[in-house]
Design an enzyme around this catalytic site. Structure first.
Site, mmCIF file in Angstrom:
data_model
loop_
_atom_site.group_PDB
_atom_site.id
_atom_site.type_symbol
_atom_site.label_atom_id
_atom_site.label_comp_id
_atom_site.label_asym_id
_atom_site.label_seq_id
_atom_site.Cartn_x
_atom_site.Cartn_y
_atom_site.Cartn_z
ATOM 1 C CE LYS A 114 -4.229 -1.657 1.456
ATOM 2 N NZ LYS A 114 -5.104 -1.410 3.106
ATOM 3 C CE LYS A 197 -7.324 -7.520 -0.987
ATOM 4 N NZ LYS A 197 -7.704 -7.285 0.553
ATOM 5 C CE LYS A 200 -14.483 -3.230 2.679
ATOM 6 N NZ LYS A 200 -13.470 -3.743 3.397
HETATM 7 P P1 ADP Z 1 -10.493 -5.069 1.468
HETATM 8 O O1 ADP Z 1 -9.137 -6.288 2.045
HETATM 9 O O2 ADP Z 1 -11.290 -5.738 0.587
HETATM 10 O O3 ADP Z 1 -10.461 -3.277 2.120
HETATM 11 P P2 ADP Z 1 -11.313 -5.316 4.389
HETATM 12 O O4 ADP Z 1 -9.530 -5.682 4.770
HETATM 13 O O5 ADP Z 1 -11.838 -4.489 4.941
HETATM 14 O O6 ADP Z 1 -11.619 -6.075 3.215
HETATM 15 O O7 ADP Z 1 -11.052 -7.375 5.166
HETATM 16 C C1 ADP Z 1 -12.196 -7.323 5.343
HETATM 17 C C2 ADP Z 1 -12.247 -9.138 5.504
HETATM 18 O O8 ADP Z 1 -12.852 -10.058 4.150
HETATM 19 C C3 ADP Z 1 -10.716 -9.571 5.835
HETATM 20 O O9 ADP Z 1 -11.216 -10.917 6.511
HETATM 21 C C4 ADP Z 1 -10.025 -10.420 4.796
HETATM 22 O O10 ADP Z 1 -8.983 -10.921 5.326
HETATM 23 C C5 ADP Z 1 -11.294 -10.746 3.895
HETATM 24 N N1 ADP Z 1 -11.195 -10.848 2.535
HETATM 25 C C6 ADP Z 1 -10.841 -9.283 1.499
HETATM 26 N N2 ADP Z 1 -10.476 -9.545 0.722
HETATM 27 C C7 ADP Z 1 -10.966 -10.613 0.566
HETATM 28 C C8 ADP Z 1 -10.352 -11.538 -0.896
HETATM 29 N N3 ADP Z 1 -10.486 -11.231 -1.800
HETATM 30 N N4 ADP Z 1 -10.641 -13.430 -0.609
HETATM 31 C C9 ADP Z 1 -11.308 -13.432 0.859
HETATM 32 N N5 ADP Z 1 -11.275 -13.032 1.713
HETATM 33 C C10 ADP Z 1 -10.722 -11.755 1.572
HETATM 34 NA NA NA Z 2 -7.792 -6.386 3.175
#
Ligand code: ADP
Ligand code: NA
Length: 330
Positions: A114, A197, A200
């Site tokens: 990041k 992956k 968001k």
């Molecule tokens: P993001 O990375 O989309 O901003 P968050 O950091 O808020 O999401 O993570 C919320 C939950 O969703 C965490 O437990 C994270 O491991 C899971 N998560 C985020 N992206 C994925 C993905 N592509 N596949 C599986 N789990 C995910």
């Molecule tokens: Na994340």
């Protein structure tokens, strides 16, 4: 309550969760309401580490809570709260930052990724210490298990190290938590870049399936997902990451195994699989969107849920923090 304790969180950094959030994390949260003493939080303190708009943040925090309820969290069966409502998170994060090595924090891959995108002048110290705040989130609740996606494995390792280090230096205070990562759905990938992956913050608009977007738009994205040039529907993460990702999502949404799907699609084309998955996804999100809307129309109910959740969370976190402070000589 003799059930194991679990804690997990999600960032309110977008208007909608994506399918990776649901399949990698929230779906397990729903299941664990029954089997565990579960604490789930919308981690708004984490959401300000890369710059943010206050109005959007407030709105997204409520949207997140509404989506969690719509996806099946039940405030009668779990503790659902907003991180900033519980001051102990920031307090314990400071303590843990003082037992974290600078180099140790610098090895976190998510920070490296990041910050590389932002440049060092705009990268905040908060982004650097983010995993330490995450450790505080978990350790405050004496969590035994943390249901998360694969992307959080390294942060969980740091959390375990910090718990052990504190306990050794200052006396037994924290439960050392285990990561609970369900292998099959631990990494849902981007529809356009099927080795990265779904995210968001990092996915392009066409690479991400947002739970709250117009379902017809999602269907279109699925139908134009990147796949390889072959024709055969096989599960092969190395050589066919796009098709494998579609199979993973399809299997998870229909409670079937990949093998069952391979049998069903034997001799058929990518187009069939995409069309069917689009239908399954649309059927899944429609009632979720409907329920989310209903919760958003009742702000009084959301306020009440969050007030009760914050009280239940503080009843645990305040005890842990007081114990940690005692051990530290405060
Ligand atoms: P993001 O990375 O989309 O901003 P968050 O950091 O808020 O999401 O993570 C919320 C939950 O969703 C965490 O437990 C994270 O491991 C899971 N998560 C985020 N992206 C994925 C993905 N592509 N596949 C599986 N789990 C995910
Ligand atoms: Na994340």
């Amino acid at each position: 309550d003799h059930r194991p304790r679990v804690l997990s969180g999600i960032q309110p950094t977008a208007d909608s969760f994506h399918l990776g959030n649901y399949l990698g994390a929230v779906r397990n949260w729903v299941a664990m309401q029954e089997t565990a003493d579960a604490f789930y939080c919308v981690v708004d303190l984490h959401a300000i580490t890369m710059g943010h708009d206050p109005v959007a943040l407030r709105n997204r925090t409520r949207l997140s809570v509404a989506q969690l309820l719509a996806l099946g969290l039940d405030p009668e069966r779990c503790t659902l709260f907003v991180q900033s409502h519980v001051p102990e998170h920031a307090q314990l994060a400071w303590v843990l930052s003082c037992i974290t090595g600078f180099g140790e924090a610098g090895r976190m891959v998510q920070f490296k990724d990041k910050s590389a995108k932002q440049g060092s002048d705009t990268t905040s110290v908060g982004l650097f210490t983010y995993p330490i705040l995450q450790a505080a989130d978990i350790l405050l609740y004496q969590a035994d298990a943390v249901p998360v996606g694969e992307d959080q494995r390294q942060h969980l390792e740091l959390t375990r190290d910090l718990a052990q280090r504190f306990n050794t230096r200052f006396g037994q205070t924290f439960t050392v938590p285990a990561a609970y990562i369900v292998r099959d759905t631990a990494k849902i990938t981007d529809l356009q870049e099927p080795t990265s992956k779904m995210s968001k913050s990092a996915s392009s608009p066409n690479g991400i399936l947002e739970l709250l977007e117009e379902p017809a738009r999602s269907a279109k994205k699925i139908k134009s997902a990147v796949t390889d040039t072959g024709r055969e529907i096989l599960y092969d993460e190395e050589n066919k990451p796009g098709i494998s990702n579609l199979l993973t999502m399809y299997a998870a949404l229909t409670q079937r195994t990949i093998d069952e799907l391979l049998e069903e699609y034997d001799g058929r084309g990518y187009g069939d699989l995409k069309k069917d998955l689009a239908e399954v996804f649309v059927e899944f999100v429609k009632p979720v969107q409907e329920r989310t809307r209903t919760y958003l129309e009742d702000p009084g109910y959301l306020d009440k849920v969050l007030a009760v959740g914050a009280d239940k969370a503080r009843a645990v976190s305040a005890v842990t923090l007081a114990n940690a402070y005692q051990h530290l000589g405060f």
